[in-house]
Motif scaffolding. Sequence first.
Motif, PDB file in Angstrom:
ATOM      1  N   GLU A   1       0.841  -1.194   0.000  1.00  0.00           N
ATOM      2  CA  GLU A   1       0.000   0.000   0.000  1.00  0.00           C
ATOM      3  C   GLU A   1       0.873   1.240   0.000  1.00  0.00           C
ATOM      4  OE1 GLU A   1      -3.374   0.376   2.418  1.00  0.00           O
ATOM      5  OE2 GLU A   1      -3.824  -1.759   2.382  1.00  0.00           O
ATOM      6  N   GLY A   2       0.324   2.307  -0.502  1.00  0.00           N
ATOM      7  CA  GLY A   2       1.042   3.568  -0.527  1.00  0.00           C
ATOM      8  C   GLY A   2       1.626   3.852  -1.895  1.00  0.00           C
ATOM      9  N   GLU A   3       2.189   5.050  -2.018  1.00  0.00           N
ATOM     10  CA  GLU A   3       2.799   5.485  -3.265  1.00  0.00           C
ATOM     11  C   GLU A   3       4.193   6.006  -2.991  1.00  0.00           C
ATOM     12  OE1 GLU A   3       0.352   8.535  -4.970  1.00  0.00           O
ATOM     13  OE2 GLU A   3      -1.230   7.118  -5.522  1.00  0.00           O
ATOM     14  N   TRP A   4       5.052   5.803  -3.956  1.00  0.00           N
ATOM     15  CA  TRP A   4       6.386   6.389  -3.910  1.00  0.00           C
ATOM     16  C   TRP A   4       6.453   7.365  -5.068  1.00  0.00           C
ATOM     17  CZ3 TRP A   4      11.538   3.707  -5.534  1.00  0.00           C
ATOM     18  CH2 TRP A   4      12.613   4.524  -5.181  1.00  0.00           C
ATOM     19  N   GLU A   5       6.537   8.649  -4.750  1.00  0.00           N
ATOM     20  CA  GLU A   5       6.599   9.690  -5.765  1.00  0.00           C
ATOM     21  C   GLU A   5       8.024  10.209  -5.861  1.00  0.00           C
ATOM     22  OE1 GLU A   5       3.267  12.575  -6.715  1.00  0.00           O
ATOM     23  OE2 GLU A   5       4.667  13.852  -5.609  1.00  0.00           O
ATOM     24  N   ILE A   6       8.564  10.165  -7.058  1.00  0.00           N
ATOM     25  CA  ILE A   6       9.947  10.567  -7.309  1.00  0.00           C
ATOM     26  C   ILE A   6       9.941  11.836  -8.152  1.00  0.00           C
ATOM     27  CG2 ILE A   6      12.136   9.877  -8.357  1.00  0.00           C
ATOM     28  CD1 ILE A   6      11.066   6.929  -8.071  1.00  0.00           C
ATOM     29  N   PRO A   7      10.387  12.967  -7.605  1.00  0.00           N
ATOM     30  CA  PRO A   7      10.458  14.188  -8.405  1.00  0.00           C
ATOM     31  C   PRO A   7      11.562  14.067  -9.462  1.00  0.00           C
ATOM     32  CG  PRO A   7      10.606  14.669  -6.046  1.00  0.00           C
ATOM     33  CD  PRO A   7      10.750  13.197  -6.217  1.00  0.00           C
ATOM     34  N   LEU A   8      11.192  14.197 -10.726  1.00  0.00           N
ATOM     35  CA  LEU A   8      12.165  14.092 -11.818  1.00  0.00           C
ATOM     36  C   LEU A   8      13.263  15.143 -11.671  1.00  0.00           C
ATOM     37  CD1 LEU A   8      12.974  12.737 -14.487  1.00  0.00           C
ATOM     38  CD2 LEU A   8      11.415  14.303 -15.665  1.00  0.00           C
ATOM     39  N   SER A   9      12.907  16.328 -11.203  1.00  0.00           N
ATOM     40  CA  SER A   9      13.886  17.410 -11.074  1.00  0.00           C
ATOM     41  C   SER A   9      14.978  17.101 -10.042  1.00  0.00           C
ATOM     42  CB  SER A   9      13.187  18.716 -10.707  1.00  0.00           C
ATOM     43  OG  SER A   9      12.599  18.608  -9.417  1.00  0.00           O
ATOM     44  N   LYS A  10      14.742  16.155  -9.149  1.00  0.00           N
ATOM     45  CA  LYS A  10      15.752  15.790  -8.147  1.00  0.00           C
ATOM     46  C   LYS A  10      16.586  14.594  -8.584  1.00  0.00           C
ATOM     47  CE  LYS A  10      13.471  17.683  -4.118  1.00  0.00           C
ATOM     48  NZ  LYS A  10      13.002  17.414  -2.759  1.00  0.00           N
ATOM     49  N   CYS A  11      16.220  13.974  -9.703  1.00  0.00           N
ATOM     50  CA  CYS A  11      16.996  12.860 -10.242  1.00  0.00           C
ATOM     51  C   CYS A  11      18.191  13.408 -11.018  1.00  0.00           C
ATOM     52  CB  CYS A  11      16.143  12.013 -11.184  1.00  0.00           C
ATOM     53  SG  CYS A  11      14.769  11.180 -10.378  1.00  0.00           S
ATOM     54  N   VAL A  12      19.146  12.546 -11.284  1.00  0.00           N
ATOM     55  CA  VAL A  12      20.315  12.919 -12.075  1.00  0.00           C
ATOM     56  C   VAL A  12      20.303  12.075 -13.351  1.00  0.00           C
ATOM     57  CG1 VAL A  12      22.840  13.016 -12.164  1.00  0.00           C
ATOM     58  CG2 VAL A  12      21.647  13.502 -10.010  1.00  0.00           C
TER      59      VAL A  12
END
Length: 179
Positions: free
Chosen positions: A149-160
């Motif tokens: 359960e739940g979501e993992w949201e990854i901000p693209l702007s913080k990725c390399v």
Amino acid sequence: MASVHFLDLHESPDTGDGDYKRLRMSCFLLNDGLPKNAPSEFELQEGDLLAVDELFTGAGDLEGIRFVGPENDGRYLLLDAGVEELEWPLETLEFWAKKKKNNHLRELYEGPLNVILDQVASATLEDIGGGVDELFDSAEGSPFRADEEGEWEIPLSKCVWKPCLRPEEEEHQKQLPAK
């Protein structure tokens, strides 16, 4: 041909207890800007492939690969490509069916998947077994289902963003997807 994007995340899928719980959640990539180091022509689209170092835990050659799924409210659903064997997300097959390209999966994905496997595992689709023809000719999708359960949201702007080829590997230049 599907585009390939190599990314480093800003946080680990392991929340500190060693169980990699986030890998089993619904995972979304927030389209909030360009990743660091990305070229100005960087573009993410449904059907593209992501290779994410932090998602390769050693369980299989494919586990760090994600298909970019549908975008909704500025978030792309990231769909597993399998762990040891290639698994086709139903959402990806349906996307290409709408574009009348579902019978061209080999043309769309063989080169990009081989580029990723070469970079992360010094392998090819032939090496992971099952026969390349069968991977594409009998593609059947499974609908996305999160195990946690739940979501993992990854901000693209913080990725390399990482280039997928080293300059000395010119023989692979032909396999890079062109935009």
